[in-house]
Motif scaffolding. Structure first.
Motif, PDB file in Angstrom:
ATOM      1  N   SER A   1       0.784  -1.178  -0.019  1.00  0.00           N
ATOM      2  CA  SER A   1      -0.073  -0.040  -0.002  1.00  0.00           C
ATOM      3  C   SER A   1       0.710   1.145   0.011  1.00  0.00           C
ATOM      4  N   SER A   2       0.361   2.317  -0.145  1.00  0.00           N
ATOM      5  CA  SER A   2       1.040   3.679  -0.335  1.00  0.00           C
ATOM      6  C   SER A   2       1.551   4.011   1.213  1.00  0.00           C
ATOM      7  N   GLN A   3       0.941   3.401   2.086  1.00  0.00           N
ATOM      8  CA  GLN A   3       1.497   3.603   3.811  1.00  0.00           C
ATOM      9  C   GLN A   3       2.715   3.029   3.874  1.00  0.00           C
ATOM     10  N   GLY A   4       3.938   3.818   4.192  1.00  0.00           N
ATOM     11  CA  GLY A   4       4.920   3.166   4.732  1.00  0.00           C
ATOM     12  C   GLY A   4       6.053   2.901   3.437  1.00  0.00           C
TER      13      GLY A   4
ATOM     14  N   HIS B   1       9.491  -0.664   2.227  1.00  0.00           N
ATOM     15  CA  HIS B   1       8.167  -0.670   2.502  1.00  0.00           C
ATOM     16  C   HIS B   1       7.938  -1.339   3.827  1.00  0.00           C
TER      17      HIS B   1
ATOM     18  N   PHE C   1       2.851  -3.869   7.637  1.00  0.00           N
ATOM     19  CA  PHE C   1       1.917  -3.691   8.569  1.00  0.00           C
ATOM     20  C   PHE C   1       2.383  -4.472   9.969  1.00  0.00           C
TER      21      PHE C   1
END
Length: 140
Positions: free
Chosen positions: A67-70, A116, A119
């Motif tokens: 995902s774009s998070q991280g 990346h 999570f």
């Protein structure tokens, strides 16, 4: 007696076209590398007029789990703070970020490395190398 020629129309000569001076679309082959896993590398051809956001979106599309998070992008092979792209860089065209392009035959290449952060509940964050707890059966 010679026949008189009537005044004919003069043809205009076409202007010579300087093909080198005409603006052409430039391309760059981006080798996208994951900082941890060599198996996640791939190369993609992109116009140098495309923004850096396009490269980030290609990474997200190519690796559906990302995902774009991280997700952080770096210019070159090293993941150092000096090489990291800033948030405002994602809207700029690649050529403004010192990523040079040329014709498709020139085969300009540039490495962009990404990191990346998985999570917190990902299997990738399970500690390894810890001793196993003894298994007990029934109440103690």
């Amino acid at each position: 007696m010679p026949v008189k020629k009537k005044g004919g129309k003069k043809k205009k000569l076409a202007k010579a076209v300087d093909w080198g001076a005409m603006p052409h679309e430039r391309f760059v082959y981006i080798e996208v590398r994951n900082s941890a896993w060599a198996s996640m590398r791939f190369t993609v051809e992109v116009s140098s007029l495309q923004p850096l956001e396009t490269v980030r979106q290609i990474i997200i599309d190519r690796h559906a789990a990302v995902s774009s998070q991280g997700l952080r992008l770096f210019l070159g092979e090293e993941c150092t703070p000096e090489n990291e792209f800033k948030a405002e860089d994602y809207s700029l065209p690649l050529e403004e970020l010192n990523i040079q392009g040329g014709s498709k035959n020139d085969h300009f290449e540039q490495v962009i490395t990404y990191e990346h952060t998985p999570f917190s509940k990902s299997i990738l964050n399970i500690p390894r190398g810890l001793p196993m707890l003894p298994m007990t059966v029934g109440p103690n």
